[in-house]
Design an enzyme around this catalytic site. Structure first.
Site, PDB file in Angstrom:
ATOM      1  CG  ASP A  53      -1.886   1.178   1.230  1.00 14.47           C
ATOM      2  OD1 ASP A  53      -2.103   1.772   0.151  1.00 14.47           O
ATOM      3  OD2 ASP A  53      -2.428   1.497   2.301  1.00 14.47           O
ATOM      4  CG  ASP A 254      -3.550   4.058  -3.335  1.00 14.14           C
ATOM      5  OD1 ASP A 254      -2.589   3.566  -2.708  1.00 14.14           O
ATOM      6  OD2 ASP A 254      -4.736   3.908  -2.983  1.00 14.14           O
TER       7      ASP A 254
END
Length: 376
Positions: A53, A254
Site C-alpha cells: 500500500d 496508489d
C-alpha cells in the site's frame, strides 16, 4: 536518452548502496484487488503475506491474542514466540511518530491506530521486530502488532505501508528514498517485484513531478494536467487535477486502489471521447461501478488512452496499453472501461492502470518515473 542516462548516474551517486528486492503477486485469486508481498517476521521468522500500500505508512500484522481479528491464510503472529519482539516505549521517538502517546498516562504503553479510506482500520501496540524482505534481514523495524482489526483485508496478515510518511518502510531503512515496483497482470500467476535501493532506478523512464499535500502527507501526488483518447489530449481544464495549497484536489498514485477515478466532469469527458471512437463495437450492460462495457470480438483496433503530466522538461504523456484500460468482467467476452467517477474533488491512479509499468519513486528529488514493461 543522454539526459535520461545522466539522470540515472546522478541518482546512483546520491543514494545508499543498499538493495532490497522482493516479490509482488496479484491478490485477485485470494479475494482482494490489491497486490500481496510475502515477508517473514520475528525470531524465528514466521511467513506472513501483507497487502502492498503506497497510500499508508505503517507495516502491521495481526497478532495473538486478538481482540478482533479477520480470518487470514497465514498463522497469526505470536509475539510470545519471538525473541526479537520488543514493545516501543512511550518516551521513544518512534512513539512520537505514531502519535501513540495518548494511552501512555494510564496504561504506560504506546499505541497505534491505522485508518483507511474504506473505513477499515487496525489498532494495537507498536513494536520493534525483525523483518525479512526478499533476501535481506532488517533488525528493529518499527511495526504494528494489531489486536483489533476490521475491514476489507481479504485473508492477508496485514499491510505493508510504502507511503510518504516517517514510518514507511522506505523511510525506515537507509536507501536514499528510492523504490520501485512492477505489478504483474491481476489474473497472472507470474510475480512482479518491489525494489528498494539503487536498483529501483532504470533508464528509459518518463519522469514527472511528485507533489505533497499538507492534508494527506502520506499520499504521493503527481502533477497530472490532462487525459487523452486516440492520440488527442481532451479539452479538460487542468484546474480539475490541481492540488491546492490547502491540500484539496490533486491526483494520487496508489497501489492499494484498484480502479482509477477522476472527478465527474473529467471522467465523463474521458468516457464519452472513448465511446465516440468505439461506435462500431457492440455495447454490453454496465457492471458494478463500470458504466461503459463492450462485447469484444477476438481482434479489434482500439483507440489509445493517455495520461498527461507536467515535468521539469514540460508536458509528458504516458500511453496506457489496452490491457490496462479494458478489463474482462466475465468469460463471455465482456470488457469494461476500467475507470470510474470520483466521489470527491481528487483523482486516483489505481493499480489496473499501473500494471506492467515500472513505477519508480525518488522521494528526495520529488519525481516519479514511468518505465518500460519489465514485469514479465
Amino acid at each position: 536518452m543522454k539526459r535520461d542516462a545522466k539522470r540515472v548516474a546522478y541518482l546512483m551517486n546520491h543514494m545508499e548502496q543498499v538493495d532490497f528486492v522482493g516479490e509482488v503477486v496479484s491478490g485477485v485469486n485470494e479475494g482482494v484487488g490489491e497486490y500481496i508481498i510475502p515477508i517473514e517476521i520475528g525470531s524465528p521468522p514466521i511467513a506472513q503475506h501483507v497487502i502492498m500500500d503506497t497510500g499508508s505508512d505503517l507495516i502491521w500484522v495481526q497478532c495473538q491474542k486478538c481482540q478482533q481479528c479477520h480470518s487470514q491464510f497465514d498463522p497469526i503472529f505470536d509475539p510470545a514466540r519471538s525473541s526479537s519482539y520488543t514493545e516501543i516505549p512511550c518516551d521513544s521517538s518512534a512513539c512520537d511518530r505514531l502519535n501513540g502517546k495518548q494511552d501512555c498516562d494510564h496504561e504506560r504503553s504506546c499505541s497505534y491506530r491505522a485508518s483507511y479510506a474504506d473505513v477499515s482500520e487496525s489498532k494495537g501496540t507498536p513494536v520493534f521486530e525483525t523483518i525479512v524482505f526478499g533476501d535481506v534481514r532488517i533488525l528493529n523495524m518499527a511495526i504494528g502488532c494489531g489486536y483489533t482489526n476490521k475491514g476489507t483485508f481479504g485473508h492477508q496478515a496485514g499491510i505493508m505501508g510504502l507511503g510518504a510518511g516517517p514510518l514507511s518502510l522506505v523511510y525506515e531503512i537507509p536507501v536514499g528514498g528510492f523504490f520501485s515496483y512492477c505489478l504483474p497482470s491481476r489474473d497472472s500467476q507470474v510475480s512482479g517485484s518491489l525494489v528498494i535501493g539503487k536498483e529501483a532506478i532504470s533508464t528509459g523512464s518518463v519522469w514527472v513531478s511528485l507533489l505533497s499535500s499538507i492534508k494527506n502527507p502520506s499520499f504521493y501526488y503527481v502533477r497530472m494536467i490532462g487525459l487523452g483518447v486516440g492520440g488527442i489530449r481532451l479539452p479538460i481544464s487542468e484546474d480539475i487535477f490541481h492540488l491546492t495549497e490547502l491540500g484539496d484536489g490533486g491526483v494520487i498514485i496508489d497501489s492499494g486502489t484498484t480502479v482509477s477515478r477522476f472527478p465527474k466532469v473529467a471522467y465523463e469527458a474521458f468516457r464519452d471521447a472513448f465511446i465516440a471512437q468505439t461506435m462500431d463495437i457492440p455495447r454490453a450492460p454496465g457492471v458494478d461501478l463500470f458504466d461503459t462495457c463492450f462485447s469484444l470480438p477476438n481482434t479489434i483496433d482500439l483507440p489509445s488512452v493517455s495520461f498527461h503530466f507536467w515535468s521539469d522538461i514540460g508536458e509528458v504523456s504516458l500511453v496506457i496499453p489496452p490491457r490496462n484500460f479494458l478489463v474482462a468482467v466475465d468469460n463471455m467476452g465482456t470488457y469494461c472501461f476500467a475507470f470510474a467517477p470520483s466521489p470527491a474533488s481528487f483523482s486516483i491512479i489505481g493499480n489496473i492502470q499501473q500494471e506492467h509499468i515500472k513505477i519508480s519513486y525518488d522521494t528526495v528529488g520529488r519525481t516519479l518515473g514511468f518505465g518500460p514493461d519489465l514485469c514479465m
